[in-house]
Design an enzyme around this catalytic site. Sequence first.
Site, PDB file in Angstrom:
ATOM      1  N   HIS A   1       5.965   7.394  -2.050  1.00 50.04           N
ATOM      2  CA  HIS A   1       7.420   7.563  -2.011  1.00 50.04           C
ATOM      3  C   HIS A   1       8.029   7.225  -3.374  1.00 50.04           C
ATOM      4  O   HIS A   1       8.980   7.866  -3.818  1.00 50.04           O
ATOM      5  CB  HIS A   1       8.044   6.622  -0.971  1.00 50.04           C
ATOM      6  CG  HIS A   1       7.628   6.890   0.438  1.00 50.04           C
ATOM      7  ND1 HIS A   1       6.851   6.006   1.148  1.00 50.04           N
ATOM      8  CD2 HIS A   1       7.890   7.927   1.269  1.00 50.04           C
ATOM      9  CE1 HIS A   1       6.663   6.482   2.376  1.00 50.04           C
ATOM     10  NE2 HIS A   1       7.264   7.658   2.473  1.00 50.04           N
TER      11      HIS A   1
ATOM     12  N   LEU B   1      -2.103   7.750   0.118  1.00 52.06           N
ATOM     13  CA  LEU B   1      -1.164   6.719   0.560  1.00 52.06           C
ATOM     14  C   LEU B   1      -0.392   7.209   1.777  1.00 52.06           C
ATOM     15  O   LEU B   1       0.020   8.362   1.852  1.00 52.06           O
ATOM     16  CB  LEU B   1      -0.189   6.368  -0.567  1.00 52.06           C
ATOM     17  CG  LEU B   1      -0.790   5.728  -1.804  1.00 52.06           C
ATOM     18  CD1 LEU B   1       0.326   5.116  -2.651  1.00 52.06           C
ATOM     19  CD2 LEU B   1      -1.801   4.658  -1.459  1.00 52.06           C
TER      20      LEU B   1
END
Length: 264
Positions: free
Chosen positions: A19, A166
């Site tokens: 992110h 991730l």
Amino acid sequence: HRGARVGLVPTMGFLHEGHRTLLDTAVAHDDVAALTIFVNPLQFGPTEDLATYPRDLERDLAMANAAGVAHVLHPSVTEMYPTPIVTAVTVAGVSEPLEGLSRPTHFSGVATVVAKLFAIAGPCRAYFGEKDYQQLAVIRHLVADLDMGIDIIEVATVRESDGLALSSRNRRLDPSQRVAAAIVPRALVAVQDAFWHGTIDAEKLRETAVRIIADEPQAHLEYVEVVDRDTLRPLQSATPDASVVIAVWFGQIRLIDNVALSRL
Ligand code: PAF
């Protein structure tokens, strides 16, 4: 911010370095970067992990701040859905295979909330990670079909040093599952490798991944397919612009990943 170019990063929070890459890219390329954090109940099935989905708003806000994000929207469920929602956006075709088989309402939940977020944000550039490969295809179709005027920016998956993509769900793996999970990127790289050594038969490529996953007792394969990038349909013969997509369970945790065959 009249006239400013807005970069929108829609998320469900519990932000990680993947992110952070989306946020950094938006901050670098747009005049104003905006982050949304909303764990969207519509995209969870009745037996899925909505209640246990990891959350840490304080840490998320600190990361947004450190990245230079100008706006954060983190509505509650009743703010997002003040009255029972009777409108749903369904993207046919591309939502149906792969994830759609075991999660039949998932992409409609995603498309509906993403359409709402785009309506709230107005014309913007919206950033999504390639890790959720089918989601990206669904959103590309959504925006094109409904003339939403949103530029979709695809950002490469960020990986741990052992290759694990991730994901907020990685935190729920116990230490031994976490070690075992490296088998997922290893299987994808092996398929890529087989392709580059001349195997184009999709079934043979699949079998390469099936064998590797089968060697890890903690891993339970849900699917692995060689698919067309746009339709997500399984191919019989691989081409350089095809991708391999995979879903693997470690105990109660379901991980997904993908790789383009042509990417070294
Ligand atoms: O990828 C996600 O985090 C979610 O599916 C999204 C796009 C924010 C919609 O809830």
